[in-house]
Design an enzyme around this catalytic site. Structure first.
Site, PDB file in Angstrom:
ATOM      1  N   LYS A 205       0.907  -1.101  -0.262  1.00 19.46           N
ATOM      2  CA  LYS A 205       0.169  -0.016   0.117  1.00 19.46           C
ATOM      3  C   LYS A 205       1.004   1.224   0.045  1.00 19.46           C
ATOM      4  CE  LYS A 205      -3.395  -2.878   0.099  1.00 19.46           C
ATOM      5  NZ  LYS A 205      -4.392  -3.397   1.105  1.00 19.46           N
TER       6      LYS A 205
HETATM    7  C1  LIG Z   1      -5.268  -4.487   1.518  1.00 21.66           C
HETATM    8  C2  LIG Z   1      -6.890  -4.188   1.601  1.00 21.66           C
HETATM    9  C3  LIG Z   1      -7.464  -4.518   2.799  1.00 21.66           C
HETATM   10  C4  LIG Z   1      -6.941  -5.109   3.987  1.00 21.66           C
HETATM   11  O1  LIG Z   1      -6.053  -4.573   4.364  1.00 21.66           O
HETATM   12  P1  LIG Z   1      -4.810  -5.420   5.659  1.00 21.66           P
HETATM   13  O2  LIG Z   1      -4.361  -4.170   6.095  1.00 21.66           O
HETATM   14  O3  LIG Z   1      -3.816  -6.448   4.915  1.00 21.66           O
HETATM   15  O4  LIG Z   1      -5.921  -5.930   6.428  1.00 21.66           O
HETATM   16  C5  LIG Z   1      -8.805  -4.224   2.796  1.00 21.66           C
HETATM   17  N1  LIG Z   1      -9.186  -3.852   1.743  1.00 21.66           N
HETATM   18  C6  LIG Z   1      -8.773  -3.522   0.493  1.00 21.66           C
HETATM   19  C7  LIG Z   1      -9.445  -2.698  -0.494  1.00 21.66           C
HETATM   20  C8  LIG Z   1      -7.440  -3.615   0.522  1.00 21.66           C
HETATM   21  O5  LIG Z   1      -6.949  -3.428  -0.808  1.00 21.66           O
END
Ligand SMILES: *Cc1c(COP(=O)(O)O)cnc(C)c1O
Length: 390
Positions: free
Chosen positions: A188
């Site tokens: 991210k």
């Molecule tokens: C990555 C992601 C999540 C979950 O994130 P984590 O921090 O890995 O739990 C939820 N929603 C979306 C759209 C994502 O891309």
């Protein structure tokens, strides 16, 4: 191998983590509140609650809005499974609203139509979770208007979108929603290894999420159940919560990363602009941007339509892989996952989302992707396409 996304860790990031590891408090110290305050200030929100993942943030956000058995939660099928699973953790039922064919975000027209039908059938959603796909905000003003009309609450799943803007405001400010959640997974925009955060402008919602994050425990005397004067508990459990806490070295990493967020996003936008420019004469479909939105470009999804490109998604994937370019697919519609199929969802349920899923491929985009690596991606794509628009 060049992946679709990866972290950018600096010497300053490492030093910040080491400093916490050498301190007295490696969890429940001062770094988590400092990281929360910094993200809240950056986004223009009043409160922020850091947790160990965006998945946890989605869960406690649903709980704080009172989602439970008998409730409906609606989200986009074009998302990671966590956006939908959060509702199931609360015992609620999930439904999906098809996406817009240009933004790939939850379609406002489809939402409005579905709300009208649900209203007639008496099964309106309690919460809608729009997902800011690839870093581009959903049309929040319009979704907010529908929320006022039909009486549902809004959780923005902005896992892709910290650093992006909507109507010139940072995503996360909460102008059009109850809660916004971010993910700090390494792919991210900024990372804490694993981690997430929930932002809100409501003190009551923030307080609930803080309790759910840590076992349902409070040390605020005003919240404690009445008890004999001579008892000196310093905490009480007042509801059922979880251990979803972020630790202090993760928060230190997050705080250090946050200093570079605008540079990270600027770099992603630069790469996106170069791709856009280089692919302008090719038949692949590049990401469309809504005028209200400035994307953080977590992803750069292109559509490979066989009738235009002469090759399909599978061939595209295989040829990229041959050149050590690990493109990826975002996303298989959530309801096509076997677990959701068993709940009764049928193929064809959200046709726009399914059409998109069969053509999309996410190209590498991340701050440390060098000019040379970008050129490799561009050359690999150009070489497998007829170089004229049909
Ligand atoms: C990555 C992601 C999540 C979950 O994130 P984590 O921090 O890995 O739990 C939820 N929603 C979306 C759209 C994502 O891309």
């Amino acid at each position: 191998m060049i992946p679709y996304g990866r972290q950018d860790i600096s010497a300053a990031d490492i030093a910040a983590v080491v400093e916490v590891l050498q301190s007295d408090w490696i969890t429940q110290g001062e770094m988590v509140p400092r990281f929360e305050a910094a993200v809240a200030a950056y986004c223009g929100a009043k409160h922020a609650v850091a947790v160990n993942s965006a998945t946890s943030a989605l869960h406690i956000a649903c709980l704080a809005l009172g989602v439970g058995a008998g409730d409906w939660v609606w989200t986009s099928p074009n998302t990671f499974v966590a956006s939908a699973n959060a509702a199931l953790y609360c015992g609620a039922q999930v439904d999906f609203v098809d996406i817009d064919d240009k933004s790939y975000n939850l379609s406002v027209a489809a939402l409005e139509e579905k709300l009208r039908r649900a209203d007639a059938e008496g099964r309106l959603p309690k919460v809608v979770i729009p997902v800011h796909f690839a870093g581009q905000s959903c049309e929040m003003a319009a979704i907010h208007r529908l929320a006022q009309q039909y009486g549902f609450r809004i959780i923005e799943d902005a896992s892709h979108a910290i650093g992006g803007c909507y109507q010139q405001q940072q995503i996360g400010g909460g102008q059009y929603s109850d809660i916004t959640i971010f993910s700090f997974h390494p792919v991210k925009i900024i990372t804490t290894g694993e981690g997430g955060m929930a932002l809100t402008n409501s003190a009551a919602i923030a307080n609930l999420m803080q309790r759910y994050r840590s076992h349902g425990i409070t040390s605020d005397r005003a919240e404690m159940a009445s008890r004999p004067e001579d008892e000196i508990w310093n905490y009480q459990q007042i509801r059922l919560g979880f251990n979803y806490r972020m630790n202090d070295f993760q928060a230190a990493l997050g705080l250090s990363q946050l200093q570079r967020i605008d540079a990270f996003v600027a770099r992603r936008r630069e790469i996106a602009a170069r791709y856009e420019n280089e692919f302008a004469d090719l038949p692949i479909i590049t990401p469309w941007q809504h005028q209200d939105s400035a994307s953080s470009y977590h992803l750069y999804p292109v559509r490979v339509r066989e009738s235009r490109c002469g090759i399909n998604q599978k061939t595209f994937y295989a040829r990229m892989l041959q050149q050590a370019l690990l493109v990826n697919l975002h996303y298989i519609p959530v309801y096509l996952q076997p677990y959701y199929q068993k709940m009764g969802f049928q193929p064809g349920y959200c046709p726009v989302s399914e059409g998109y899923y069969r053509e999309t491929m996410s190209l590498p985009i991340y701050p440390r992707l060098t000019e040379d690596e970008q050129s490799q991606v561009i050359t690999a794509v150009r070489e497998m396409m007829p170089n004229s628009l049909c």
